[in-house]
Write an enzyme that holds these catalytic residues in place. Structure first.
Site, PDB file in Angstrom:
ATOM      1  N   ASP A   2       0.809  -1.234   0.000  1.00 16.36           N
ATOM      2  CA  ASP A   2       0.000   0.000   0.000  1.00 16.36           C
ATOM      3  C   ASP A   2       0.839   1.280   0.000  1.00 16.36           C
ATOM      4  OD1 ASP A   2      -2.056  -1.830   0.296  1.00 16.36           O
ATOM      5  OD2 ASP A   2      -2.286  -1.485   2.447  1.00 16.36           O
ATOM      6  N   MET A  22      -6.055  -2.590  -4.800  1.00 11.76           N
ATOM      7  CA  MET A  22      -5.912  -2.525  -3.343  1.00 11.76           C
ATOM      8  C   MET A  22      -5.284  -1.189  -2.916  1.00 11.76           C
ATOM      9  SD  MET A  22      -4.747  -6.280  -2.072  1.00 11.76           S
ATOM     10  CE  MET A  22      -5.956  -7.549  -1.723  1.00 11.76           C
ATOM     11  N   GLY A  23      -4.925  -1.120  -1.639  1.00 13.37           N
ATOM     12  CA  GLY A  23      -4.266   0.092  -1.143  1.00 13.37           C
ATOM     13  C   GLY A  23      -4.861   0.648   0.134  1.00 13.37           C
ATOM     14  N   GLU A  73      -9.706   0.501  -3.793  1.00 10.92           N
ATOM     15  CA  GLU A  73     -10.729  -0.176  -2.976  1.00 10.92           C
ATOM     16  C   GLU A  73     -11.293   0.698  -1.857  1.00 10.92           C
ATOM     17  OE1 GLU A  73      -8.848  -3.531  -1.025  1.00 10.92           O
ATOM     18  OE2 GLU A  73      -7.400  -2.242  -0.009  1.00 10.92           O
ATOM     19  N   HIS A  93      -5.840 -10.218  -4.576  1.00 16.34           N
ATOM     20  CA  HIS A  93      -4.545 -10.671  -4.049  1.00 16.34           C
ATOM     21  C   HIS A  93      -3.495 -10.981  -5.110  1.00 16.34           C
ATOM     22  CE1 HIS A  93      -7.227 -10.975  -0.625  1.00 16.34           C
ATOM     23  NE2 HIS A  93      -6.150 -10.819   0.109  1.00 16.34           N
ATOM     24  N   GLN A  96      -2.252  -8.865  -6.735  1.00 16.57           N
ATOM     25  CA  GLN A  96      -1.319  -7.737  -6.556  1.00 16.57           C
ATOM     26  C   GLN A  96      -0.242  -8.014  -5.516  1.00 16.57           C
ATOM     27  OE1 GLN A  96      -3.990  -3.883  -6.562  1.00 16.57           O
ATOM     28  NE2 GLN A  96      -5.231  -5.672  -6.155  1.00 16.57           N
TER      29      GLN A  96
END
Ligand code: F6P
Length: 341
Positions: free
Chosen positions: A126, A168-169, A221, A271, A273
């Site tokens: 992240d 994500m993040g 997200e 996932h 990522q």
């Protein structure tokens, strides 16, 4: 010295290069080193593994962590912190290298304040940890997302579609913005700035009016609509009080299709990522972090976290490093706007 090392929280590419560097340095200097399995759980349960040159041989290109990980929080368990301190002593440890994100390093800070010899190493895809310019794991993740956006471009173009890509993040837009720019996304939506759906659809319309018949929209997200709540995948909280994010991509795609009339599809990268082999940058950063962490513990400079500042690896206070989440640099985000019409 007897040294232990653990990896906590979500895994990310680059953890094994860090473990390898710390172990190699420790063995070269004839120190004893053990691994604690599954993050803080390993310390609470004295679940250990002896580390030697053989155990770290060939792990540099491997994703994940050979030590396993978990989101166990000793401070959420009855007398967990006392048990952690007792086991640290029982195992005869002098130093503990903790590789983690804000949660794992938050526990490290508290245990350091209670007297344990701890050095922190920041990790997360992240890139949301304060006090370091970059965390390892981030570079690999944005390269994966970039490649996926490249692939989505060709199919989007063939079908005249809008492609929404959810990345994500958590509550920071680093992955969305960096991968979005690298992949040439037409619209990038981040948690730091609430989504104005009218603005998004107008920019897509404008693009299509000038002859483009496809668009790529990257959404983080943790992004949310103006006047609405964050999209949650699950309301249950983990041991660190976090909800599971996810779902915004589908909601957004439905709205775009309805408002623009263009066929819209969603890809949630999830996932993917976090998996697979670390990039060269993450292998090198992980290795440099590992070596610096060893040097700090040898000098007895506990309570520090290693950090990348410019091109230097420096030591910062664990306490300060875990105080504030590092959200996306809005100057960088501003720059992305010239590509969104
Ligand atoms: O913090 C890393 C991260 O991958 C976030 O980007 C994401 O929200 C979360 O972890 C997912 O966690 P889990 O692996 O528990 O589903």
């Amino acid at each position: 010295m007897k040294i232990a090392i653990l990896t906590g929280g979500g895994d990310c590419p680059g953890l094994n290069p860090v473990i390898r560097a710390v172990v190699r340095k420790a063995i070269n200097e004839k120190q004893e080193i053990i691994g604690l399995k599954y993050g803080w759980k390993g310390l609470l349960e004295k679940d250990i593994v002896t580390l030697d040159l053989q155990s770290v041989s060939g792990i540099l290109p491997k994703g994940g962590t050979i030590l396993g990980t978990s989101r166990t929080n000793p401070y959420k368990q009855e007398k967990g912190a006392e048990l952690a301190k007792k086991n640290f002593k029982d195992l005869g440890l002098d130093a503990l290298v903790v590789i983690g994100g804000e949660d794992t390093l938050g526990v490290a800070t508290k245990l350091f304040n209670e007297g344990l010899g701890i050095i922190g190493i920041p990790k997360t895809i992240d890139n949301d940890l304060g006090a370091t310019d970059f965390t390892f794991g981030f570079d690999t993740a944005i390269n994966i997302v970039m490649e996926c956006i490249d692939r989505l471009h060709t199919t989007a173009e063939s079908h005249n579609r809008i492609m929404v890509v959810e990345v994500m993040g958590r509550h920071a837009g680093w992955i969305a913005a960096y991968a979005g720019v690298a992949g040439g996304a037409d619209c990038i939506l981040i948690p730091e700035i609430p989504i104005d759906i009218k603005e998004v659809c107008d920019s897509i319309d404008k693009r299509h009016k000038r002859g483009k018949n496809f668009s790529i929209v990257v959404v983080a997200e943790g992004a949310f609509f103006k006047d609405e709540n964050i999209c949650l995948q699950e309301k249950k909280l983990d041991e660190f009080g976090h909800v599971r994010l996810g779902g915004i991509g589908h909601t957004l795609a439905e709205m775009i299709e309805k408002k623009t009339g263009f066929e819209t599809r969603v890809t949630v990268l999830g996932h993917i990522q976090r998996g697979g082999s670390p990039s060269a940058f993450d292998r090198i950063l992980g290795t440099r972090f590992g070596i610096k962490a060893y040097d700090l513990l040898k000098e007895g400079r506990f309570g520090k976290m290693v950090s990348l500042k410019g091109n230097e690896i420096v030591a910062v206070s664990l306490e300060k490093a875990t105080q504030k989440l590092k959200t996306l640099d809005l100057k960088f985000y501003e720059m992305t706007k010239i590509f969104s019409s």
